[in-house]
Motif scaffolding. Structure first.
Motif, PDB file in Angstrom:
ATOM      1  N   PRO A  22     106.422  65.934  35.402  1.00  0.00           N
ATOM      2  CA  PRO A  22     105.254  66.992  35.283  1.00  0.00           C
ATOM      3  C   PRO A  22     105.025  67.206  33.658  1.00  0.00           C
ATOM      4  O   PRO A  22     106.192  66.894  33.913  1.00  0.00           O
ATOM      5  N   ARG A  23     103.645  67.530  33.177  1.00  0.00           N
ATOM      6  CA  ARG A  23     103.293  67.760  32.986  1.00  0.00           C
ATOM      7  C   ARG A  23     102.188  68.849  32.724  1.00  0.00           C
ATOM      8  O   ARG A  23     101.136  68.794  33.920  1.00  0.00           O
ATOM      9  N   VAL A  24     101.505  69.951  31.843  1.00  0.00           N
ATOM     10  CA  VAL A  24     100.748  70.267  32.057  1.00  0.00           C
ATOM     11  C   VAL A  24      99.292  70.116  31.430  1.00  0.00           C
ATOM     12  O   VAL A  24      99.673  69.722  30.598  1.00  0.00           O
ATOM     13  N   GLU A  25      98.458  70.457  31.794  1.00  0.00           N
ATOM     14  CA  GLU A  25      96.869  70.665  31.036  1.00  0.00           C
ATOM     15  C   GLU A  25      96.211  71.914  30.961  1.00  0.00           C
ATOM     16  O   GLU A  25      95.859  72.374  31.860  1.00  0.00           O
ATOM     17  N   VAL A  26      95.569  71.724  30.185  1.00  0.00           N
ATOM     18  CA  VAL A  26      94.348  73.160  30.236  1.00  0.00           C
ATOM     19  C   VAL A  26      93.033  72.921  30.112  1.00  0.00           C
ATOM     20  O   VAL A  26      92.491  72.607  29.397  1.00  0.00           O
ATOM     21  N   GLU A  27      92.349  73.902  30.884  1.00  0.00           N
ATOM     22  CA  GLU A  27      91.537  73.475  31.429  1.00  0.00           C
ATOM     23  C   GLU A  27      90.104  74.578  31.309  1.00  0.00           C
ATOM     24  O   GLU A  27      90.823  75.819  32.347  1.00  0.00           O
ATOM     25  N   VAL A  28      89.074  74.385  31.299  1.00  0.00           N
ATOM     26  CA  VAL A  28      88.266  75.351  32.462  1.00  0.00           C
ATOM     27  C   VAL A  28      87.863  75.332  33.417  1.00  0.00           C
ATOM     28  O   VAL A  28      86.934  74.020  33.715  1.00  0.00           O
TER      29      VAL A  28
ATOM     30  N   ASP B 103     104.431  68.036  28.192  1.00  0.00           N
ATOM     31  CA  ASP B 103     105.259  67.884  29.281  1.00  0.00           C
ATOM     32  C   ASP B 103     106.483  68.985  29.921  1.00  0.00           C
ATOM     33  O   ASP B 103     106.228  70.104  28.690  1.00  0.00           O
ATOM     34  N   VAL B 104     106.396  69.484  30.528  1.00  0.00           N
ATOM     35  CA  VAL B 104     107.617  70.322  31.748  1.00  0.00           C
ATOM     36  C   VAL B 104     108.959  70.543  31.237  1.00  0.00           C
ATOM     37  O   VAL B 104     109.389  69.200  31.694  1.00  0.00           O
ATOM     38  N   THR B 105     109.652  71.728  30.946  1.00  0.00           N
ATOM     39  CA  THR B 105     110.899  71.404  31.121  1.00  0.00           C
ATOM     40  C   THR B 105     111.400  72.940  31.778  1.00  0.00           C
ATOM     41  O   THR B 105     111.147  73.909  32.392  1.00  0.00           O
ATOM     42  N   PRO B 106     112.550  72.687  32.862  1.00  0.00           N
ATOM     43  CA  PRO B 106     113.060  73.649  33.270  1.00  0.00           C
ATOM     44  C   PRO B 106     112.899  75.091  32.519  1.00  0.00           C
ATOM     45  O   PRO B 106     113.509  74.813  31.876  1.00  0.00           O
ATOM     46  N   GLY B 107     112.687  75.939  33.264  1.00  0.00           N
ATOM     47  CA  GLY B 107     113.412  77.177  32.388  1.00  0.00           C
ATOM     48  C   GLY B 107     111.776  77.724  31.340  1.00  0.00           C
ATOM     49  O   GLY B 107     111.868  78.672  31.167  1.00  0.00           O
ATOM     50  N   ALA B 108     110.716  76.689  30.742  1.00  0.00           N
ATOM     51  CA  ALA B 108     109.529  77.041  30.143  1.00  0.00           C
ATOM     52  C   ALA B 108     108.741  77.817  31.004  1.00  0.00           C
ATOM     53  O   ALA B 108     108.448  77.657  32.570  1.00  0.00           O
ATOM     54  N   THR B 109     107.921  79.123  30.583  1.00  0.00           N
ATOM     55  CA  THR B 109     106.524  79.019  31.085  1.00  0.00           C
ATOM     56  C   THR B 109     105.446  79.045  29.714  1.00  0.00           C
ATOM     57  O   THR B 109     105.598  79.398  28.957  1.00  0.00           O
ATOM     58  N   PHE B 110     104.573  78.491  30.840  1.00  0.00           N
ATOM     59  CA  PHE B 110     103.257  77.987  29.851  1.00  0.00           C
ATOM     60  C   PHE B 110     102.108  78.663  30.246  1.00  0.00           C
ATOM     61  O   PHE B 110     101.800  79.926  31.209  1.00  0.00           O
TER      62      PHE B 110
ATOM     63  N   THR C  28      89.342  81.977  24.709  1.00  0.00           N
ATOM     64  CA  THR C  28      88.108  83.312  23.727  1.00  0.00           C
ATOM     65  C   THR C  28      87.515  83.200  25.027  1.00  0.00           C
ATOM     66  O   THR C  28      86.676  82.547  25.735  1.00  0.00           O
ATOM     67  N   GLY C  29      87.313  84.654  25.471  1.00  0.00           N
ATOM     68  CA  GLY C  29      86.155  84.798  26.318  1.00  0.00           C
ATOM     69  C   GLY C  29      85.728  85.194  27.115  1.00  0.00           C
ATOM     70  O   GLY C  29      85.554  85.202  28.512  1.00  0.00           O
ATOM     71  N   LEU C  30      87.265  84.331  27.758  1.00  0.00           N
ATOM     72  CA  LEU C  30      87.610  83.696  28.827  1.00  0.00           C
ATOM     73  C   LEU C  30      89.173  84.110  29.788  1.00  0.00           C
ATOM     74  O   LEU C  30      89.098  84.863  31.472  1.00  0.00           O
ATOM     75  N   GLY C  31      89.763  84.827  29.328  1.00  0.00           N
ATOM     76  CA  GLY C  31      91.702  85.325  30.074  1.00  0.00           C
ATOM     77  C   GLY C  31      92.659  84.147  29.638  1.00  0.00           C
ATOM     78  O   GLY C  31      92.501  82.950  28.724  1.00  0.00           O
ATOM     79  N   SER C  32      93.150  84.035  29.917  1.00  0.00           N
ATOM     80  CA  SER C  32      94.603  83.585  30.047  1.00  0.00           C
ATOM     81  C   SER C  32      95.017  83.119  31.684  1.00  0.00           C
ATOM     82  O   SER C  32      95.227  84.008  32.483  1.00  0.00           O
ATOM     83  N   VAL C  33      96.282  82.546  31.520  1.00  0.00           N
ATOM     84  CA  VAL C  33      96.535  81.793  33.542  1.00  0.00           C
ATOM     85  C   VAL C  33      98.354  81.215  32.768  1.00  0.00           C
ATOM     86  O   VAL C  33      98.244  80.820  31.721  1.00  0.00           O
ATOM     87  N   SER C  34      98.765  81.767  33.420  1.00  0.00           N
ATOM     88  CA  SER C  34     100.640  81.734  33.634  1.00  0.00           C
ATOM     89  C   SER C  34     101.394  80.616  34.359  1.00  0.00           C
ATOM     90  O   SER C  34     100.494  80.714  35.463  1.00  0.00           O
ATOM     91  N   LEU C  35     101.903  79.622  33.804  1.00  0.00           N
ATOM     92  CA  LEU C  35     102.670  79.184  34.839  1.00  0.00           C
ATOM     93  C   LEU C  35     104.323  79.178  34.635  1.00  0.00           C
ATOM     94  O   LEU C  35     104.293  78.456  33.799  1.00  0.00           O
ATOM     95  N   SER C  36     105.132  79.428  35.425  1.00  0.00           N
ATOM     96  CA  SER C  36     106.651  79.565  34.847  1.00  0.00           C
ATOM     97  C   SER C  36     107.342  78.247  36.663  1.00  0.00           C
ATOM     98  O   SER C  36     107.168  77.808  37.029  1.00  0.00           O
ATOM     99  N   PHE C  37     108.750  77.139  35.540  1.00  0.00           N
ATOM    100  CA  PHE C  37     109.414  76.182  36.231  1.00  0.00           C
ATOM    101  C   PHE C  37     110.540  76.543  35.850  1.00  0.00           C
ATOM    102  O   PHE C  37     111.118  77.376  34.918  1.00  0.00           O
ATOM    103  N   THR C  38     111.316  76.527  36.870  1.00  0.00           N
ATOM    104  CA  THR C  38     112.839  76.279  36.848  1.00  0.00           C
ATOM    105  C   THR C  38     113.415  74.963  37.385  1.00  0.00           C
ATOM    106  O   THR C  38     112.516  73.861  37.575  1.00  0.00           O
TER     107      THR C  38
END
Length: 260
Positions: free
Chosen positions: A103-109, A238-245, A250-260
């Motif tokens: 798995p990998r993460v991507e940043v999107e509006v 790339d995603v690794t166990p234990g990571a939080t992304f 700007t102007g829109l806020g944020s969002v997070s996702l954690s992995f185990t």
């Protein structure tokens, strides 16, 4: 072109790979002659299979929305996949990495539609008029093809490499310049990637309009309540166990996702 039987065989290989988190060899090697039409039909075989088992279509994602990725794949337009209800992730619920192949993460509006979109004539202005809110989003992508050795046919057949998504609260799109949103991806305070929303076809609303026009050719509407992920503002990480992304906009806020 493949036969219907070959398309079903390819779809089953992808289903098995996803169920067991065990990637397979590229379809382009196993099924010589596969083209994009075959690939979309293979994608639909698996979407219909999941819907028949109880899944609900909640929207679509656009891939290959940057010129760089299109050149890499040898295509001149994006591709798309489906978002199902069981692909939605929660910001405060850690995701097991072992559930996926690579798995990998991507940043999107992201776009949440407040009205149906027109089909073949859809424009960016139509998208803005129909959008209830734009939202900070992370897309979790995964390839059921071994080592991400994909061609355009491989990724389309594999539901455009989609695996999951998480959404933040968002804002009215008319309050923002959607072409000038700065995006940053961090993990535990470390900057991993950054970009701007105009990396997505010059305007993420243009990507949503492209999607509406494209799926309309197959009789598929984009409905009120649907989520559309128009493409990544940054490179995939790339995603690794234990990571939080955390994705910050700007102007829109944020969002997070954690992995185990």
């Amino acid at each position: 072109m493949l036969t219907d039987r070959q398309r079903r065989e390819a779809a089953e290989l992808l289903r098995s790979a996803e169920r067991g988190a065990t990637p397979i060899a590229p379809l382009t090697g196993s099924f010589p002659g596969i083209d994009t039409e075959d690939a979309y039909e293979i994608q639909l075989v698996n979407i219909r299979h999941r819907v028949a088992a109880g899944a609900e279509v909640r929207g679509h994602k656009v891939g290959l929305s940057s010129p760089v990725m299109q050149r890499m794949m040898g295509v001149d337009e994006p591709d798309y996949g489906h978002l199902l209800h069981d692909m939605e992730l929660r910001p405060h619920v850690p995701v097991p990495v072992a559930r996926y192949c690579r798995p990998r993460v991507e940043v999107e509006v992201g776009f949440v539609l407040g009205d149906d979109l027109p089909g073949g004539t859809c424009s960016p202005a139509d998208v803005l008029a129909a959008t209830e809110r734009v939202v900070p989003a992370l897309e979790l992508i995964d390839s059921r093809i071994r080592d991400w050795r994909i061609t355009i046919a491989d990724t389309i057949a594999d539901n455009a490499s989609s695996a999951g998504y998480v959404l933040g609260a968002g804002r009215d799109p008319r309050e923002l310049d959607l072409r000038a949103i700065e995006a940053r991806l961090t993990s535990d305070g470390e900057l991993l990637a950054e970009g701007r929303s105009d990396a997505v076809l010059g305007d993420p609303a243009a990507s949503v309009a492209w999607l509406a026009r494209t799926v309309a050719r197959f009789g598929v509407p984009l409905r009120k309540g649907h989520v559309v992920l128009p493409g990544s503002c940054t490179r995939a990480v790339d995603v690794t166990p234990g990571a939080t992304f955390t994705a910050e906009f700007t102007g829109l806020g944020s969002v997070s996702l954690s992995f185990t």
